[in-house]
Enzyme design. Structure first.
Site, PDB file in Angstrom:
ATOM      1  N   GLU A  29    -100.688  31.145 -72.173  1.00 46.70           N
ATOM      2  CA  GLU A  29     -99.337  31.663 -72.435  1.00 46.70           C
ATOM      3  C   GLU A  29     -99.139  31.893 -73.936  1.00 46.70           C
ATOM      4  OE1 GLU A  29     -96.149  29.046 -71.260  1.00 46.70           O
ATOM      5  OE2 GLU A  29     -94.618  30.381 -72.083  1.00 46.70           O
ATOM      6  N   GLU A  74     -93.201  22.529 -83.942  1.00 48.43           N
ATOM      7  CA  GLU A  74     -93.654  21.193 -84.351  1.00 48.43           C
ATOM      8  C   GLU A  74     -94.827  20.738 -83.474  1.00 48.43           C
ATOM      9  OE1 GLU A  74     -90.461  21.977 -83.812  1.00 48.43           O
ATOM     10  OE2 GLU A  74     -89.548  21.719 -85.789  1.00 48.43           O
ATOM     11  N   SER A 112     -92.782  24.001 -78.888  1.00 50.96           N
ATOM     12  CA  SER A 112     -92.106  24.255 -80.166  1.00 50.96           C
ATOM     13  C   SER A 112     -93.110  24.312 -81.327  1.00 50.96           C
ATOM     14  CB  SER A 112     -91.065  23.158 -80.417  1.00 50.96           C
ATOM     15  OG  SER A 112     -91.735  21.934 -80.610  1.00 50.96           O
TER      16      SER A 112
HETATM   17  C1  LIG Z   1     -85.473  30.450 -73.465  1.00 54.80           C
HETATM   18  C2  LIG Z   1     -86.342  29.325 -72.933  1.00 54.80           C
HETATM   19  C3  LIG Z   1     -87.180  29.572 -71.866  1.00 54.80           C
HETATM   20  C4  LIG Z   1     -87.986  28.549 -71.357  1.00 54.80           C
HETATM   21  N1  LIG Z   1     -88.790  28.841 -70.298  1.00 54.80           N
HETATM   22  C5  LIG Z   1     -89.530  27.866 -69.753  1.00 54.80           C
HETATM   23  C6  LIG Z   1     -90.358  28.128 -68.607  1.00 54.80           C
HETATM   24  O1  LIG Z   1     -90.400  29.253 -68.122  1.00 54.80           O
HETATM   25  N2  LIG Z   1     -91.074  27.118 -68.064  1.00 54.80           N
HETATM   26  C7  LIG Z   1     -91.039  25.870 -68.600  1.00 54.80           C
HETATM   27  O2  LIG Z   1     -91.723  24.978 -68.064  1.00 54.80           O
HETATM   28  N3  LIG Z   1     -90.270  25.584 -69.673  1.00 54.80           N
HETATM   29  C8  LIG Z   1     -89.521  26.549 -70.273  1.00 54.80           C
HETATM   30  N4  LIG Z   1     -88.739  26.261 -71.371  1.00 54.80           N
HETATM   31  C9  LIG Z   1     -88.728  24.886 -71.895  1.00 54.80           C
HETATM   32  C10 LIG Z   1     -89.538  24.797 -73.176  1.00 54.80           C
HETATM   33  O3  LIG Z   1     -90.930  24.828 -72.898  1.00 54.80           O
HETATM   34  C11 LIG Z   1     -89.107  23.503 -73.906  1.00 54.80           C
HETATM   35  O4  LIG Z   1     -87.751  23.650 -74.268  1.00 54.80           O
HETATM   36  C12 LIG Z   1     -89.951  23.290 -75.139  1.00 54.80           C
HETATM   37  O5  LIG Z   1     -91.308  23.015 -74.805  1.00 54.80           O
HETATM   38  C13 LIG Z   1     -89.411  22.137 -76.011  1.00 54.80           C
HETATM   39  O6  LIG Z   1     -89.317  20.987 -75.211  1.00 54.80           O
HETATM   40  P1  LIG Z   1     -87.922  20.205 -75.105  1.00 54.80           P
HETATM   41  O7  LIG Z   1     -86.811  21.209 -74.928  1.00 54.80           O
HETATM   42  O8  LIG Z   1     -88.139  19.121 -74.095  1.00 54.80           O
HETATM   43  O9  LIG Z   1     -87.726  19.579 -76.560  1.00 54.80           O
HETATM   44  P2  LIG Z   1     -88.142  18.132 -77.039  1.00 54.80           P
HETATM   45  O10 LIG Z   1     -89.573  17.872 -76.646  1.00 54.80           O
HETATM   46  O11 LIG Z   1     -87.084  17.183 -76.616  1.00 54.80           O
HETATM   47  O12 LIG Z   1     -88.103  18.365 -78.591  1.00 54.80           O
HETATM   48  C14 LIG Z   1     -86.865  18.414 -79.344  1.00 54.80           C
HETATM   49  C15 LIG Z   1     -87.227  18.657 -80.804  1.00 54.80           C
HETATM   50  O13 LIG Z   1     -88.092  17.586 -81.276  1.00 54.80           O
HETATM   51  C16 LIG Z   1     -89.336  18.112 -81.707  1.00 54.80           C
HETATM   52  N5  LIG Z   1     -90.434  17.222 -81.273  1.00 54.80           N
HETATM   53  C17 LIG Z   1     -90.640  16.732 -80.008  1.00 54.80           C
HETATM   54  N6  LIG Z   1     -91.743  15.956 -79.969  1.00 54.80           N
HETATM   55  C18 LIG Z   1     -92.247  15.973 -81.235  1.00 54.80           C
HETATM   56  C19 LIG Z   1     -93.387  15.371 -81.823  1.00 54.80           C
HETATM   57  N7  LIG Z   1     -94.217  14.607 -81.115  1.00 54.80           N
HETATM   58  N8  LIG Z   1     -93.623  15.603 -83.145  1.00 54.80           N
HETATM   59  C20 LIG Z   1     -92.767  16.399 -83.879  1.00 54.80           C
HETATM   60  N9  LIG Z   1     -91.663  16.974 -83.355  1.00 54.80           N
HETATM   61  C21 LIG Z   1     -91.409  16.788 -82.071  1.00 54.80           C
HETATM   62  C22 LIG Z   1     -89.459  19.466 -81.042  1.00 54.80           C
HETATM   63  O14 LIG Z   1     -90.283  20.340 -81.791  1.00 54.80           O
HETATM   64  C23 LIG Z   1     -88.023  19.946 -81.033  1.00 54.80           C
HETATM   65  O15 LIG Z   1     -87.664  20.485 -82.290  1.00 54.80           O
HETATM   66  C24 LIG Z   1     -87.938  27.242 -71.926  1.00 54.80           C
HETATM   67  C25 LIG Z   1     -87.095  27.001 -73.026  1.00 54.80           C
HETATM   68  C26 LIG Z   1     -86.304  28.025 -73.529  1.00 54.80           C
HETATM   69  C27 LIG Z   1     -85.405  27.730 -74.714  1.00 54.80           C
END
Ligand SMILES: Cc1cc2nc3c(=O)[nH]c(=O)nc-3n(C[C@H](O)[C@H](O)[C@H](O)COP(=O)(O)OP(=O)(O)OC[C@H]3O[C@@H](n4cnc5c(N)ncnc54)[C@H](O)[C@@H]3O)c2cc1C
Length: 169
Positions: free
Chosen positions: A38, A153, A151
């Site tokens: 992806e 990060e 993300s």
């Molecule tokens: C428009 C959109 C479409 C999406 N589509 C899909 C999809 O089709 N299928 C799917 O499965 N998911 C989808 N997602 C989900 C997406 O993959 C997650 O939002 C993304 O991987 C971030 O995970 P989280 O939201 O759980 O953030 P978290 O993991 O909670 O992270 C929050 C913040 O903390 C930072 N962070 C977290 N862990 C660490 C670390 N270990 N070290 C440093 N920084 C860290 C992150 O970078 C971020 O800034 C979508 C999201 C969006 C916004």
């Protein structure tokens, strides 16, 4: 606040042997390979749209007169160079199976597209608030591009651990 992460766990899940992808117990490896696709190869198609976005923005800058502004011309030229660099990296790593390359590409293209959205808002100025749905959508949706698919990060963590051999914590 509590923990409200939408995580789903499947314990003891059963399926027909013919439906198993990879080896039993290797789910995370399969998921990571899918994510690398992806972030990497799937991006090649996106580039066509990115090129069109940039060409349309250059045309809009010409039409509005913004192209005569030295600062905006400089930013448009940087955007063009940036897209060439993304394209060159994508082609250079095409067919490779190193997941860190997919992470580098994800950071490069998502950052580039986000900056293009910001530049579009600068070029259109106050006009961007009325009409121009295409540019508003690009600006707003590109905010999510450094989040979805993993993300920035997380990509940099992968690069630090895998490409640079740095400790995970
Ligand atoms: C428009 C959109 C479409 C999406 N589509 C899909 C999809 O089709 N299928 C799917 O499965 N998911 C989808 N997602 C989900 C997406 O993959 C997650 O939002 C993304 O991987 C971030 O995970 P989280 O939201 O759980 O953030 P978290 O993991 O909670 O992270 C929050 C913040 O903390 C930072 N962070 C977290 N862990 C660490 C670390 N270990 N070290 C440093 N920084 C860290 C992150 O970078 C971020 O800034 C979508 C999201 C969006 C916004």
């Amino acid at each position: 606040m509590g923990d409200h992460r939408p995580e789903v766990f499947f314990d003891g899940a059963r399926t027909a042997a013919a439906h198993v992808v990879g080896q039993p117990g290797d789910g995370w490896q399969v998921a990571k390979a899918t994510l690398a696709f992806e972030r990497g190869a799937a991006m090649l198609g996106l580039q066509v749209g990115f090129r069109r976005d940039l060409e349309n923005l250059i045309a809009a800058a010409r039409e509005s007169g913004a192209a005569a502004d030295p600062l905006l011309r400089d930013k448009l030229a940087r955007a063009w160079i940036g897209l060439e660099a993304v394209r060159a990296y994508a082609l250079d790593t095409l067919g490779g199976d190193d997941p860190t390359q997919a992470s580098v590409l994800k950071v490069l293209w998502s950052r580039w597209h986000q900056r293009l959205g910001e530049l579009a808002m600068e070029i259109l100025g106050a006009e961007s608030m009325t009409g121009h749905d295409e540019w508003q959508r690009l600006f707003l949706f590109s905010r999510a591009e450094t989040i979805y698919g993993g993300s920035d990060e997380i990509q940099r963590n992968i690069i630090a651990a895998r490409a640079l051999g740095l400790p995970r914590k």
